[in-house]
Enzyme design. Structure first.
Site, short mmCIF file in Angstrom:
data_model
loop_
_atom_site.label_atom_id
_atom_site.label_comp_id
_atom_site.label_asym_id
_atom_site.label_seq_id
_atom_site.Cartn_x
_atom_site.Cartn_y
_atom_site.Cartn_z
N GLY A 5 -48.79 24.70 -39.25
CA GLY A 5 -48.74 22.99 -38.91
C GLY A 5 -49.42 22.71 -37.68
O GLY A 5 -49.12 23.35 -36.67
N ASP A 97 -44.58 30.47 -35.28
CA ASP A 97 -44.23 31.89 -35.65
C ASP A 97 -44.79 32.76 -37.11
O ASP A 97 -45.42 33.72 -36.90
CB ASP A 97 -42.72 32.09 -35.59
CG ASP A 97 -42.01 31.11 -36.54
OD1 ASP A 97 -42.96 30.40 -37.11
OD2 ASP A 97 -40.91 31.08 -36.91
N ASP A 122 -41.95 22.04 -33.61
CA ASP A 122 -40.43 22.11 -33.66
C ASP A 122 -39.91 23.03 -32.45
O ASP A 122 -38.70 23.06 -32.39
CB ASP A 122 -40.53 23.35 -34.77
CG ASP A 122 -40.60 22.66 -36.08
OD1 ASP A 122 -40.68 21.38 -36.19
OD2 ASP A 122 -41.03 23.34 -37.34
O1 F6P Z 1 -44.69 22.02 -38.04
C1 F6P Z 1 -43.57 22.32 -38.31
C2 F6P Z 1 -43.21 21.41 -39.27
O2 F6P Z 1 -43.29 20.10 -38.85
C3 F6P Z 1 -41.61 21.59 -39.64
O3 F6P Z 1 -40.57 20.92 -39.03
C4 F6P Z 1 -41.74 20.96 -41.01
O4 F6P Z 1 -40.70 21.30 -42.07
C5 F6P Z 1 -42.82 21.53 -41.63
O5 F6P Z 1 -44.01 21.45 -40.62
C6 F6P Z 1 -43.74 20.68 -42.79
O6 F6P Z 1 -45.11 21.07 -42.72
P1 F6P Z 1 -46.08 21.06 -43.90
O7 F6P Z 1 -45.74 19.77 -44.50
O8 F6P Z 1 -47.59 21.15 -43.41
O9 F6P Z 1 -45.73 22.13 -44.90
#
Ligand code: F6P
Length: 318
Positions: A5, A97, A122
């Site tokens: 993300g 992670d 996060d």
């Molecule tokens: O980057 C982490 C995060 O923001 C989490 O809190 C969230 O659940 C997730 O990414 C959602 O990411 P995506 O929509 O890219 O799968």
């Protein structure tokens, strides 16, 4: 590369890695779309001038992805071949992670030097008090909740505001305290729905006409944010309830000064560790010092939430 993300501050970290390489006369390439681009050999040469005017930009100029193919041995083999062909002898991975897990496996298989820079809104990584993007996302969430409070108060309404955090409640807890929420629901602690109802009743008795409940995406109440709203309307008919899901806006935007400075410091350290022959480390911040932790430990360690903040929040709702 940037992977997983995206988070505000990733561009500032790319800039720092590239400029530190230039400072030490090391050639530097950017890998597009994280491990996806690595598997396809999608690289671009980056010089000090390639990263002009990106310190203030959200997102990532290298783009990001979550790669399924890198989870396979064949995918990782392809990635390794591209690195060798392009004479790349070390890699800096900016991500969370999941991205670090890939880096550890890759290092074990090919003995390829890797340094990790924690980049995720996060903040759920052991070995650093702050991940890149967390501070910006927190401020974005607080600003949004402040605006919701204006309308909540004008209409005497209760708002459930969902913030990001699939497995971690850092944004919810800190934005909740910062924006003066009546209740905060986080994945780390199931406070139970009865407690929430009790606290909302208490708010009414104390003369409050509007309320905000901040809910982390991955909270443990067993209900999603819309079901929570229905549940309260059924049990406390005196409340008029609305829901607002902040969503991916929390991942975008210009990084805060804190994130830009952090990114600059971590980028320098990552290149200097590699120059020093060190590998398999994640750079991070502890007591405002840049430190390094083994990536394996960073993945396993978890990052414990400050429960004292929940108590502070309770007292503040008096
Ligand atoms: O980057 C982490 C995060 O923001 C989490 O809190 C969230 O659940 C997730 O990414 C959602 O990411 P995506 O929509 O890219 O799968």
């Amino acid at each position: 590369m940037t992977s997983g993300g995206d988070a505000p501050g990733m561009n500032a970290a790319i800039r720092s890695v590239v400029r530190t390489c230039a400072y030490y006369s090391i050639a530097c390439a950017g890998i597009y779309r994280g491990y996806e681009g690595l598997i396809e050999g999608d690289f671009i040469e980056l010089t000090a001038r390639s990263v002009n005017n990106i310190i203030n930009k959200g997102g990532t100029i290298l783009k990001s992805a979550r790669s399924k193919e890198f989870r396979t041995k064949e995918g990782r083999q392809k990635a390794y071949e591209h690195l060798r062909k392009n004479k790349i002898d070390a890699m800096v991975v900016i991500g969370g992670d999941g991205s670090f897990t890939g880096a550890v496996v890759f290092n074990e298989e090919f003995n390829f030097p890797v340094i990790g820079i924690p980049g995720t809104i996060d903040n759920d990584i052991f070995g650093t008090s702050h991940t890149l993007g967390y501070d910006t996302a927190l401020n974005t969430a607080v600003e949004a909740i402040d605006k919701i409070r204006d309308t909540a108060s004008s209409h005497n309404r209760l708002f459930f505001v969902e913030v990001m955090g699939r497995d971690a409640g850092f944004i919810a807890l800190n934005a909740g305290v910062g924006a003066g929420a009546e209740e905060i629901l986080i994945p780390e602690e199931d406070l139970g729905l009865d407690r929430m109802l009790e606290s909302l009743k208490k708010s009414r008795r104390a003369g409050k006409s509007s309320s905000i409940v901040v809910v982390a995406e991955g909270d443990k109440s067993g209900k999603n944010v819309y079901e929570l709203a229905e549940y309260v309307e059924e049990n406390l008919p005196e409340y008029e309830v609305r829901v607002s899901v902040l969503g991916h806006m929390q991942r975008g935007g210009s990084p805060s000064c804190f994130d830009r400075v952090l990114a600059s410091r971590l980028g320098v350290k990552s290149v200097e560790l590699l120059l020093d022959g060190q590998t398999n480390l994640m750079v991070g911040l502890k007591n405002n010092e840049v430190i390094s932790t083994s990536i394996a430990e960073a993945i396993k360690g978890g990052h414990t939430i400050n429960m004292e903040l929940l108590r502070v929040s309770d007292i503040m709702t008096t």
